[in-house]
Design an enzyme around this catalytic site. Structure first.
Site, PDB file in Angstrom:
ATOM      1  N   PRO A  61       0.786  -1.223   0.000  1.00 52.17           N
ATOM      2  CA  PRO A  61       0.000   0.000   0.000  1.00 52.17           C
ATOM      3  C   PRO A  61       0.825   1.283   0.000  1.00 52.17           C
ATOM      4  CG  PRO A  61      -0.154  -1.127   2.117  1.00 52.17           C
ATOM      5  CD  PRO A  61       0.514  -2.074   1.164  1.00 52.17           C
ATOM      6  N   ASN A  62       0.322   2.210  -0.782  1.00 52.32           N
ATOM      7  CA  ASN A  62       0.844   3.575  -0.904  1.00 52.32           C
ATOM      8  C   ASN A  62       2.131   3.677  -1.710  1.00 52.32           C
ATOM      9  OD1 ASN A  62      -1.222   4.924   0.672  1.00 52.32           O
ATOM     10  ND2 ASN A  62      -0.360   3.834   2.425  1.00 52.32           N
TER      11      ASN A  62
ATOM     12  N   ARG B 262       5.372  12.041  -3.101  1.00 46.34           N
ATOM     13  CA  ARG B 262       5.225  12.621  -1.759  1.00 46.34           C
ATOM     14  C   ARG B 262       6.417  12.162  -0.922  1.00 46.34           C
ATOM     15  NH1 ARG B 262       0.064  13.551   0.241  1.00 46.34           N
ATOM     16  NH2 ARG B 262       1.245  14.378   1.996  1.00 46.34           N
TER      17      ARG B 262
ATOM     18  N   TYR C   5      11.528   8.742   1.062  1.00 49.00           N
ATOM     19  CA  TYR C   5      11.495   7.666   0.060  1.00 49.00           C
ATOM     20  C   TYR C   5      12.221   8.008  -1.241  1.00 49.00           C
ATOM     21  CZ  TYR C   5       7.968   5.849   3.258  1.00 49.00           C
ATOM     22  OH  TYR C   5       7.334   5.375   4.373  1.00 49.00           O
TER      23      TYR C   5
ATOM     24  N   ASN D 145       8.059  -5.671  -0.856  1.00 51.39           N
ATOM     25  CA  ASN D 145       7.956  -4.503   0.009  1.00 51.39           C
ATOM     26  C   ASN D 145       6.475  -4.391   0.342  1.00 51.39           C
ATOM     27  OD1 ASN D 145       7.833  -2.124   1.341  1.00 51.39           O
ATOM     28  ND2 ASN D 145       8.970  -0.917  -0.162  1.00 51.39           N
TER      29      ASN D 145
ATOM     30  N   ALA E  32       3.128  -0.875   4.848  1.00 51.37           N
ATOM     31  CA  ALA E  32       2.659  -0.927   6.238  1.00 51.37           C
ATOM     32  C   ALA E  32       2.138  -2.309   6.629  1.00 51.37           C
ATOM     33  CB  ALA E  32       1.576   0.133   6.447  1.00 51.37           C
TER      34      ALA E  32
ATOM     35  N   HIS F  79       4.025  -4.602   9.073  1.00 53.30           N
ATOM     36  CA  HIS F  79       3.946  -4.467  10.536  1.00 53.30           C
ATOM     37  C   HIS F  79       2.631  -4.984  11.105  1.00 53.30           C
ATOM     38  CE1 HIS F  79       7.270  -1.947   9.381  1.00 53.30           C
ATOM     39  NE2 HIS F  79       6.469  -1.085   8.795  1.00 53.30           N
TER      40      HIS F  79
ATOM     41  N   ASP G 272       1.370 -15.826   6.425  1.00 53.84           N
ATOM     42  CA  ASP G 272       0.864 -17.183   6.161  1.00 53.84           C
ATOM     43  C   ASP G 272       1.015 -17.535   4.682  1.00 53.84           C
ATOM     44  OD1 ASP G 272       0.223 -17.555   8.811  1.00 53.84           O
ATOM     45  OD2 ASP G 272      -1.928 -17.158   8.559  1.00 53.84           O
TER      46      ASP G 272
ATOM     47  N   GLU H 233      12.562  -9.593   1.994  1.00 53.52           N
ATOM     48  CA  GLU H 233      11.739  -8.462   2.452  1.00 53.52           C
ATOM     49  C   GLU H 233      12.546  -7.182   2.246  1.00 53.52           C
ATOM     50  OE1 GLU H 233      10.440  -8.773   6.553  1.00 53.52           O
ATOM     51  OE2 GLU H 233      10.339  -6.590   6.725  1.00 53.52           O
TER      52      GLU H 233
ATOM     53  N   HIS I 267      12.645  -2.783   2.456  1.00 54.90           N
ATOM     54  CA  HIS I 267      12.113  -1.460   2.798  1.00 54.90           C
ATOM     55  C   HIS I 267      13.047  -0.403   2.253  1.00 54.90           C
ATOM     56  CE1 HIS I 267       9.155  -3.428   5.112  1.00 54.90           C
ATOM     57  NE2 HIS I 267      10.113  -4.150   5.665  1.00 54.90           N
ATOM     58  N   ILE I 268      12.468   0.589   1.637  1.00 58.04           N
ATOM     59  CA  ILE I 268      13.257   1.687   1.064  1.00 58.04           C
ATOM     60  C   ILE I 268      13.912   2.476   2.202  1.00 58.04           C
ATOM     61  CG2 ILE I 268      13.104   3.831  -0.265  1.00 58.04           C
ATOM     62  CD1 ILE I 268      10.606   2.485  -1.662  1.00 58.04           C
ATOM     63  N   SER I 269      13.125   2.759   3.227  1.00 62.81           N
ATOM     64  CA  SER I 269      13.648   3.504   4.379  1.00 62.81           C
ATOM     65  C   SER I 269      14.217   2.521   5.410  1.00 62.81           C
ATOM     66  CB  SER I 269      12.522   4.328   5.015  1.00 62.81           C
ATOM     67  OG  SER I 269      11.501   3.472   5.510  1.00 62.81           O
TER      68      SER I 269
ATOM     69  N   ARG J 157      13.025   4.598  12.491  1.00 65.80           N
ATOM     70  CA  ARG J 157      11.772   5.346  12.446  1.00 65.80           C
ATOM     71  C   ARG J 157      10.910   5.007  13.679  1.00 65.80           C
ATOM     72  NH1 ARG J 157       9.255   4.997   6.585  1.00 65.80           N
ATOM     73  NH2 ARG J 157       8.058   6.725   7.479  1.00 65.80           N
TER      74      ARG J 157
ATOM     75  N   ARG K  10       7.255   0.585  13.452  1.00 60.55           N
ATOM     76  CA  ARG K  10       7.856   0.058  12.219  1.00 60.55           C
ATOM     77  C   ARG K  10       9.009  -0.900  12.500  1.00 60.55           C
ATOM     78  NH1 ARG K  10       5.499   3.419   8.255  1.00 60.55           N
ATOM     79  NH2 ARG K  10       5.120   5.514   9.062  1.00 60.55           N
TER      80      ARG K  10
HETATM   81  O1  CA2 Z   1      10.436   1.968   3.726  1.00 58.74           O
HETATM   82  C1  CA2 Z   1       9.601   1.272   3.147  1.00 58.74           C
HETATM   83  O2  CA2 Z   1       9.772   0.822   2.014  1.00 58.74           O
HETATM   84  C2  CA2 Z   1       8.245   0.989   3.808  1.00 58.74           C
HETATM   85  O3  CA2 Z   1       7.881  -0.346   3.500  1.00 58.74           O
HETATM   86  C3  CA2 Z   1       7.278   1.970   3.205  1.00 58.74           C
HETATM   87  C4  CA2 Z   1       5.896   1.929   3.849  1.00 58.74           C
HETATM   88  C5  CA2 Z   1       5.997   2.018   5.368  1.00 58.74           C
HETATM   89  O4  CA2 Z   1       4.719   1.848   5.943  1.00 58.74           O
HETATM   90  C6  CA2 Z   1       6.951   0.971   5.923  1.00 58.74           C
HETATM   91  O5  CA2 Z   1       7.026   1.132   7.325  1.00 58.74           O
HETATM   92  C7  CA2 Z   1       8.312   1.125   5.318  1.00 58.74           C
HETATM   93  C8  CA2 Z   1       5.055   3.105   3.363  1.00 58.74           C
HETATM   94  C9  CA2 Z   1       4.965   3.210   1.899  1.00 58.74           C
HETATM   95  C10 CA2 Z   1       4.410   4.567   1.617  1.00 58.74           C
HETATM   96  O6  CA2 Z   1       5.029   5.039   0.474  1.00 58.74           O
HETATM   97  C11 CA2 Z   1       4.868   6.350   0.209  1.00 58.74           C
HETATM   98  C12 CA2 Z   1       5.706   6.853  -0.742  1.00 58.74           C
HETATM   99  C13 CA2 Z   1       5.615   8.178  -1.077  1.00 58.74           C
HETATM  100  C14 CA2 Z   1       4.671   8.990  -0.452  1.00 58.74           C
HETATM  101  C15 CA2 Z   1       3.841   8.472   0.498  1.00 58.74           C
HETATM  102  C16 CA2 Z   1       3.925   7.138   0.836  1.00 58.74           C
END
Ligand code: CA2
Length: 144
Positions: free
Chosen positions: A9-10, A17, A22, A73, A76, A79, A86, A97, A99-101, A106, A110
């Site tokens: 998601p997202n 954003r 990111y 990836n 959210a 978490h 499963d 797995e 994660h970009i960040s 954080r 997370r």
């Molecule tokens: O760091 C990552 O890749 C995450 O998986 C990104 C998730 C976050 O919930 C994880 O804790 C870490 C969020 C993805 C949201 O991506 C956005 C990118 C640009 C603007 C807004 C959201």
């Protein structure tokens, strides 16, 4: 040698954003770079994104017959999602797995991943370059 690259998601908002967290690359940019890397490694990619947990579960099920490895990836859902854990537990090949960040630098919520227990490895905090590193690792694991 097909790899499923699953984005949760997202992540469709990548590059649009929160660039301070990111980066500036869009998901389409990441897909293009992954496709180049995959070609060099002799991998075929299915690069997918969904904001819906059940869709991610369905793709993991599909990967059971269609993919040698999974790069995920889960955003959210990392978490929160026992359902994705499963599904990954029903997949036989390697799972990375990603994660970009750096999720550990954080918010506390997370720091825990439901998926990490199943993953062969976890990449976090390498920005979108992490996707390339994960593909290289998956290639090594499925070639071994
Ligand atoms: O760091 C990552 O890749 C995450 O998986 C990104 C998730 C976050 O919930 C994880 O804790 C870490 C969020 C993805 C949201 O991506 C956005 C990118 C640009 C603007 C807004 C959201």
């Amino acid at each position: 040698m097909t790899i499923f690259v699953l984005n949760g998601p997202n992540l469709n908002l990548l590059g649009k954003r929160q660039p301070e967290i990111y980066g500036h690359e869009t998901l389409a940019d990441v897909e293009a770079r992954c496709t180049d890397v995959a070609r060099d490694l002799g991998l075929t990619l299915r690069f997918l994104q969904s904001n819906h947990e059940g869709q991610l579960v369905d793709w993991i099920h599909e990967a059971r017959d269609a993919a040698r490895g999974i790069l995920i990836n889960a955003g959210a859902y990392t978490h929160t999602s026992v359902a994705i854990l499963d599904a990954l537990n029903a997949f036989d090949g390697p799972v990375i797995e990603l994660h970009i960040s750096n999720t550990h630098a954080r918010e506390g919520f997370r720091h825990h991943s439901f998926l990490a227990a199943r993953a062969n490895g976890v990449i976090a905090g390498f920005g979108t370059q992490g996707y390339e590193l994960a593909l290289q690792r998956l290639h090594r694991l499925i070639s071994a």
